[in-house]
Design a protein around this motif. Structure first.
Motif, mmCIF file in Angstrom:
data_model
loop_
_atom_site.group_PDB
_atom_site.id
_atom_site.type_symbol
_atom_site.label_atom_id
_atom_site.label_comp_id
_atom_site.label_asym_id
_atom_site.label_seq_id
_atom_site.Cartn_x
_atom_site.Cartn_y
_atom_site.Cartn_z
ATOM 1 N N ASN A 94 8.963 -3.716 -22.999
ATOM 2 C CA ASN A 94 9.523 -4.444 -21.865
ATOM 3 C C ASN A 94 11.045 -4.373 -21.995
ATOM 4 O O ASN A 94 11.628 -4.982 -22.880
ATOM 5 C CB ASN A 94 9.039 -5.895 -21.893
ATOM 6 N N LEU A 95 11.692 -3.624 -21.114
ATOM 7 C CA LEU A 95 13.127 -3.407 -21.220
ATOM 8 C C LEU A 95 13.895 -4.719 -21.147
ATOM 9 O O LEU A 95 14.879 -4.920 -21.873
ATOM 10 C CB LEU A 95 13.604 -2.461 -20.112
ATOM 11 N N PHE A 96 13.448 -5.649 -20.308
ATOM 12 C CA PHE A 96 14.137 -6.928 -20.175
ATOM 13 C C PHE A 96 14.119 -7.693 -21.501
ATOM 14 O O PHE A 96 15.139 -8.248 -21.922
ATOM 15 C CB PHE A 96 13.485 -7.765 -19.079
ATOM 16 N N GLU A 97 12.981 -7.726 -22.179
ATOM 17 C CA GLU A 97 12.894 -8.429 -23.465
ATOM 18 C C GLU A 97 13.760 -7.755 -24.522
ATOM 19 O O GLU A 97 14.338 -8.430 -25.377
ATOM 20 C CB GLU A 97 11.443 -8.506 -23.931
ATOM 21 N N GLN A 98 13.860 -6.439 -24.460
ATOM 22 C CA GLN A 98 14.732 -5.751 -25.393
ATOM 23 C C GLN A 98 16.188 -6.139 -25.166
ATOM 24 O O GLN A 98 16.968 -6.294 -26.101
ATOM 25 C CB GLN A 98 14.578 -4.233 -25.249
ATOM 26 N N ILE A 99 16.555 -6.336 -23.909
ATOM 27 C CA ILE A 99 17.935 -6.679 -23.576
ATOM 28 C C ILE A 99 18.293 -8.079 -24.051
ATOM 29 O O ILE A 99 19.361 -8.298 -24.630
ATOM 30 C CB ILE A 99 18.169 -6.541 -22.058
ATOM 31 N N ILE A 100 17.407 -9.056 -23.821
ATOM 32 C CA ILE A 100 17.751 -10.432 -24.191
ATOM 33 C C ILE A 100 17.497 -10.708 -25.670
ATOM 34 O O ILE A 100 18.049 -11.656 -26.229
ATOM 35 C CB ILE A 100 17.005 -11.467 -23.331
ATOM 36 N N GLY A 101 16.671 -9.900 -26.314
ATOM 37 C CA GLY A 101 16.538 -10.008 -27.764
ATOM 38 C C GLY A 101 15.393 -10.845 -28.270
ATOM 39 O O GLY A 101 15.285 -11.073 -29.478
ATOM 40 N N PHE A 102 14.511 -11.328 -27.388
ATOM 41 C CA PHE A 102 13.327 -12.042 -27.874
ATOM 42 C C PHE A 102 12.195 -11.908 -26.866
ATOM 43 O O PHE A 102 12.401 -11.574 -25.704
ATOM 44 C CB PHE A 102 13.621 -13.516 -28.169
ATOM 45 N N GLU A 103 10.969 -12.167 -27.332
ATOM 46 C CA GLU A 103 9.776 -12.025 -26.517
ATOM 47 C C GLU A 103 9.321 -13.388 -26.001
ATOM 48 O O GLU A 103 9.513 -14.408 -26.655
ATOM 49 C CB GLU A 103 8.646 -11.380 -27.323
ATOM 50 N N TYR A 104 8.696 -13.382 -24.837
ATOM 51 C CA TYR A 104 8.184 -14.629 -24.256
ATOM 52 C C TYR A 104 6.800 -14.925 -24.828
ATOM 53 O O TYR A 104 6.016 -14.011 -25.103
ATOM 54 C CB TYR A 104 8.164 -14.533 -22.730
ATOM 55 N N ASP A 105 6.534 -16.209 -24.989
ATOM 56 C CA ASP A 105 5.318 -16.648 -25.665
ATOM 57 C C ASP A 105 4.369 -17.390 -24.727
ATOM 58 O O ASP A 105 3.728 -18.360 -25.114
ATOM 59 C CB ASP A 105 5.669 -17.537 -26.860
ATOM 60 N N SER A 106 4.298 -16.948 -23.490
ATOM 61 C CA SER A 106 3.423 -17.588 -22.518
ATOM 62 C C SER A 106 1.957 -17.474 -22.938
ATOM 63 O O SER A 106 1.549 -16.511 -23.591
ATOM 64 C CB SER A 106 3.617 -16.950 -21.140
ATOM 65 N N THR A 107 1.179 -18.458 -22.541
ATOM 66 C CA THR A 107 -0.262 -18.396 -22.778
ATOM 67 C C THR A 107 -0.961 -17.564 -21.706
ATOM 68 O O THR A 107 -2.169 -17.347 -21.784
ATOM 69 C CB THR A 107 -0.849 -19.820 -22.783
ATOM 70 N N LEU A 108 -0.208 -17.121 -20.702
ATOM 71 C CA LEU A 108 -0.752 -16.294 -19.627
ATOM 72 C C LEU A 108 -0.594 -14.832 -19.997
ATOM 73 O O LEU A 108 0.499 -14.382 -20.350
ATOM 74 C CB LEU A 108 -0.035 -16.588 -18.302
ATOM 75 N N ASP A 109 -1.638 -14.076 -19.915
ATOM 76 C CA ASP A 109 -1.639 -12.678 -20.319
ATOM 77 C C ASP A 109 -1.294 -11.783 -19.127
ATOM 78 O O ASP A 109 -2.132 -11.046 -18.613
ATOM 79 C CB ASP A 109 -2.999 -12.299 -20.903
#
Length: 409
Positions: A94-109
């Motif tokens: 996910n390019l956006f997560e690479q840019i901000i530097g962390f991954e989202y931890d949603s319970t929604l897949d």
């Protein structure tokens, strides 16, 4: 334009991309402002004063992030643009997560499509939400687009996407992590990796001509107290550490000035700071130590902040695959902060220190400020960092982001 940080494999692509952007957007925007000088006071300064841009190459988009001043007073006829580049075109991510530097931890897949234009996004991870609530963040204090338990945001394939004044948060055992994006444009690309020996990437920026008039008349969202009171101070601090001729003492002495103490008190939630206090050993004959800063927390105990230079010019991680470790230069910095911790393990030292300076230090968290965000952006870096106790390494970009976002509370 300097391109030292552009990888040779994608240098031709990035060079052509920037040349097209100059022809279709930056040049026309400059001329529009030149012909309408009244707009200089309101146009986002970093769109014209290119102190630095960051290019991210992914599978579906090329993204460009602007850094620099929010406001300017005049147009520059010439200057040097620092270009950083990150290549994720060979990585399924996910390019956006690479840019901000962390991954989202949603319970929604699932993922959350980013809209074509977003202003004042405030998107914490679930851990970030919890930490912001714990710190008393006032979510109602500003008009924002907020989300709770949101899936990973992503730009839609084939769609141009812009984020303006986005604030993103995460948290771990070391505390709150902040990532502010002033201005980020995603340009859709066509990526063809079918050839065995080479990849083909095509793009178009011709539609940027249509945004010239809009962007020239756009007023960047900023709170008044930040814009008129603290922004010049933050900009001056950036100028100090951004000058390669300045030394570590130049940086720390600038922060230690009374008018600049807010830089550390805001970032570390401190009630006061103390710089370069001499710590004499009481139980053994050793040379005194002088940490850069003690940041005193509301509970009366202080943590330690040590500054190094932002321009490191060396690899943070060395070693082969599965044997990666920090470089010797970085380990020497960490060892220096470990001595600080050892000093306060001795109750005689703690007693002497409290009697002399009037506040307590015991099992302090050590903060090392060094380098820029692009120096520490790999997954391996995060894995190595997790092995260190009571130590957190922040880049100068992280420090600035952590201050600025608080003006929007």
């Amino acid at each position: 334009m300097t391109e030292e940080n552009i990888h040779s494999t994608i240098r031709p692509l990035v060079t052509v991309f920037l040349q097209e952007l100059m022809k279709e957007y930056w040049g026309p925007l400059y001329n529009h402002i030149k012909n309408n000088p009244a707009l200089i006071k309101t146009v986002p300064g970093f769109l014209l004063d290119h102190q630095g841009i960051i290019v991210y190459v992914g599978r579906t988009h090329i993204a460009i992030e602007y850094t620099g001043p929010e406001v300017i007073s005049e147009l520059k006829n010439e200057g040097v643009m620092q270009v950083q580049c990150h290549d994720y075109s060979t990585k399924d991510c996910n390019l956006f997560e690479q840019i901000i530097g962390f991954e989202y931890d949603s319970t929604l897949d699932l993922s959350m499509p980013l809209p074509p234009f977003s202003e004042d996004l405030l998107l914490p991870t679930n851990k970030g939400w919890d930490k912001l609530s714990e710190l008393g963040w006032n979510f109602a204090a500003q008009n924002s687009i907020m989300g709770f338990n949101i899936p990973s945001p992503e730009p839609m394939p084939g769609q141009f996407t812009r984020i303006v004044n986005g604030m993103f948060f995460d948290a771990d055992e070391s505390g709150l992590k902040s990532r502010r994006i002033k201005w980020l444009d995603f340009f859709p690309i066509h990526f063809d990796g079918s050839e065995e020996k080479s990849d083909c990437i095509s793009f178009s920026v011709s539609n940027m001509k249509k945004l010239v008039n809009h962007d020239a008349n756009y007023s960047y969202p900023m709170p008044d107290d930040y814009k008129y009171i603290q922004l010049p101070k933050i900009n001056r601090f950036i100028e100090v550490w951004g000058n390669k001729d300045n030394t570590e003492p130049d940086i720390t002495s600038h922060i230690a000035r009374k008018e600049n103490e807010f830089i550390l008190t805001m970032k570390f939630g401190a009630i006061e700071i103390h710089s370069e206090l001499t710590c004499e050993w009481q139980s053994e004959p050793r040379s005194p130590i002088r940490p850069d800063f003690f940041v005193v927390q509301p509970n009366g105990y202080a943590d330690i902040v040590e500054f190094k230079l932002p321009d490191i010019g060396k690899h943070a991680i060395v070693g082969g695959r599965n044997r990666e470790t920090f470089g010797a230069w970085l380990n020497s910095y960490i060892s220096q902060t470990r001595v600080y911790s050892s000093y306060f393990d001795d109750p005689n030292n703690r007693k002497w220190f409290e009697q002399r300076y009037g506040f307590k230090v015991h099992k302090p968290r050590r903060w090392l400020i060094v380098g820029r965000r692009h120096d520490f952006d790999s997954d391996v870096w995060r894995e190595i960092m997790s092995d260190y106790k009571d130590l957190e390494i922040l880049t100068f970009d992280d420090l600035i982001d952590g201050i600025v976002v608080q003006f929007y509370k």
